[in-house]
Design an enzyme around this catalytic site. Structure first.
Site, PDB file in Angstrom:
ATOM      1  N   CYS A  30      64.599  14.638   4.961  1.00  0.00           N
ATOM      2  CA  CYS A  30      65.417  13.990   6.169  1.00  0.00           C
ATOM      3  C   CYS A  30      64.357  13.248   6.712  1.00  0.00           C
ATOM      4  CB  CYS A  30      66.048  15.126   6.736  1.00  0.00           C
ATOM      5  SG  CYS A  30      65.142  16.171   7.508  1.00  0.00           S
ATOM      6  N   ASN A  33      62.680  16.730   9.379  1.00  0.00           N
ATOM      7  CA  ASN A  33      62.402  18.221   8.601  1.00  0.00           C
ATOM      8  C   ASN A  33      62.559  19.262   9.456  1.00  0.00           C
ATOM      9  OD1 ASN A  33      59.786  19.621   6.986  1.00  0.00           O
ATOM     10  ND2 ASN A  33      61.730  19.650   6.088  1.00  0.00           N
ATOM     11  N   CYS A  35      66.057  19.931  10.620  1.00  0.00           N
ATOM     12  CA  CYS A  35      67.771  20.260  10.618  1.00  0.00           C
ATOM     13  C   CYS A  35      68.012  19.998   9.247  1.00  0.00           C
ATOM     14  CB  CYS A  35      68.493  19.177  11.456  1.00  0.00           C
ATOM     15  SG  CYS A  35      67.912  19.124  13.252  1.00  0.00           S
ATOM     16  N   ARG A  36      68.245  18.841   8.590  1.00  0.00           N
ATOM     17  CA  ARG A  36      69.016  18.655   7.388  1.00  0.00           C
ATOM     18  C   ARG A  36      68.309  19.334   6.311  1.00  0.00           C
ATOM     19  NH1 ARG A  36      70.383  12.518   7.989  1.00  0.00           N
ATOM     20  NH2 ARG A  36      68.059  12.909   9.104  1.00  0.00           N
ATOM     21  N   SER A  37      66.861  18.627   5.955  1.00  0.00           N
ATOM     22  CA  SER A  37      66.392  19.169   4.529  1.00  0.00           C
ATOM     23  C   SER A  37      66.051  20.713   4.741  1.00  0.00           C
ATOM     24  CB  SER A  37      65.335  18.213   4.305  1.00  0.00           C
ATOM     25  OG  SER A  37      64.034  18.275   5.427  1.00  0.00           O
ATOM     26  N   ASP A 156      73.059  12.843  10.527  1.00  0.00           N
ATOM     27  CA  ASP A 156      72.100  13.590  11.256  1.00  0.00           C
ATOM     28  C   ASP A 156      72.463  14.345  12.463  1.00  0.00           C
ATOM     29  OD1 ASP A 156      69.748  14.260  12.661  1.00  0.00           O
ATOM     30  OD2 ASP A 156      69.095  12.385  12.953  1.00  0.00           O
TER      31      ASP A 156
HETATM   32  P1  4NP Z   1      66.748  15.792  10.809  1.00  0.00           P
HETATM   33  O1  4NP Z   1      67.262  15.726  12.237  1.00  0.00           O
HETATM   34  O2  4NP Z   1      66.005  14.440  10.275  1.00  0.00           O
HETATM   35  O3  4NP Z   1      68.084  16.480   9.986  1.00  0.00           O
HETATM   36  O4  4NP Z   1      65.648  16.983  10.670  1.00  0.00           O
HETATM   37  C1  4NP Z   1      66.246  14.985  13.103  1.00  0.00           C
HETATM   38  C2  4NP Z   1      65.243  15.819  13.840  1.00  0.00           C
HETATM   39  C3  4NP Z   1      64.550  15.421  14.827  1.00  0.00           C
HETATM   40  C4  4NP Z   1      64.701  13.792  15.011  1.00  0.00           C
HETATM   41  C5  4NP Z   1      65.702  13.045  14.560  1.00  0.00           C
HETATM   42  C6  4NP Z   1      66.394  13.617  13.376  1.00  0.00           C
HETATM   43  N1  4NP Z   1      63.918  13.332  16.147  1.00  0.00           N
HETATM   44  O5  4NP Z   1      64.028  11.986  16.482  1.00  0.00           O
HETATM   45  O6  4NP Z   1      62.910  13.823  16.551  1.00  0.00           O
END
Ligand code: 4NP
Length: 190
Positions: A30, A33, A35-37, A156
């Site tokens: 994702c 790294n 939340c989703r992955s 997201d």
């Molecule tokens: P992820 O979510 O891609 O599912 O881990 C996010 C986590 C952090 C951020 C964006 C999306 N960020 O902008 O810091």
């Protein structure tokens, strides 16, 4: 006294069949790294273990961005996983070119991750390239959608609320068995 080498010990204790059987590495990706992955990594690891394939399929995860490298998973990621009975012990990492030659299957969480990973794969010098798929393309109800497609996104949840994390987990769980079936087929050469 007879000298013993590590290889003697391994040969004696490790089943011959397992040593010669092919293995696969799967990396869920994702943006951050956190939340989703990580949710995908935990759920897929669980399904792989339940299928008895823990010794042959390695599951991990990474982000295309570097903001959270070395930190920890989002507290809402930890909350949703633990409330559904999963364990998580995760340190965020960023995926780079050099990973490409050691990964068999890349699972993008959304179409942007897919695009970024496609660039990483094409930009690499290695001849051995991972297969790139969107995770939700393995959801039995979404098989008709050609990837990449925004309808296959795991949205997201970072700026969302705990309900969005529940939705992420449900989407990942719907796709997980399809991923394992696909990997079983690859292992058997189908
Ligand atoms: P992820 O979510 O891609 O599912 O881990 C996010 C986590 C952090 C951020 C964006 C999306 N960020 O902008 O810091």
């Amino acid at each position: 006294m007879e000298e013993r080498f590590l290889s003697d010990v391994l040969d004696a204790s490790y089943p011959e069949s397992l040593m010669s059987e092919p293995t696969l590495r799967v990396t869920a990706v994702c943006l951050g790294n956190i939340c989703r992955s990580p949710i995908a990594e935990v759920v897929l690891s669980d399904r792989v273990a339940r299928a008895g394939l823990g010794a042959r399929i390695q599951v991990d995860s990474a982000g295309t961005g570097d903001w959270h490298v070395g930190g920890r998973a989002d507290h809402r990621t930890i909350a949703v996983l633990t409330s559904h009975g999963y364990d998580i012990d995760h340190v965020p990492r960023q995926i780079t070119h050099s990973w490409m030659e050691n990964i068999d299957l890349l699972l993008a969480m959304d179409h942007r991750n897919y695009r970024d990973l496609d660039g990483l794969i094409r930009g690499g010098s290695t001849q051995v390239r991972p297969t790139l798929r969107m995770l939700r393309s393995f959801d039995p109800q979404l098989l008709e959608i050609a990837e990449p497609d925004t309808r296959l996104d795991v949205p997201d949840p970072y700026y969302g609320d705990p309900a969005d994390f529940e939705d992420v987990l449900a989407m990942v769980e719907r796709a997980a068995d399809g991923v394992v079936t696909y990997l079983e087929q690859r292992l058997s050469g189908a």
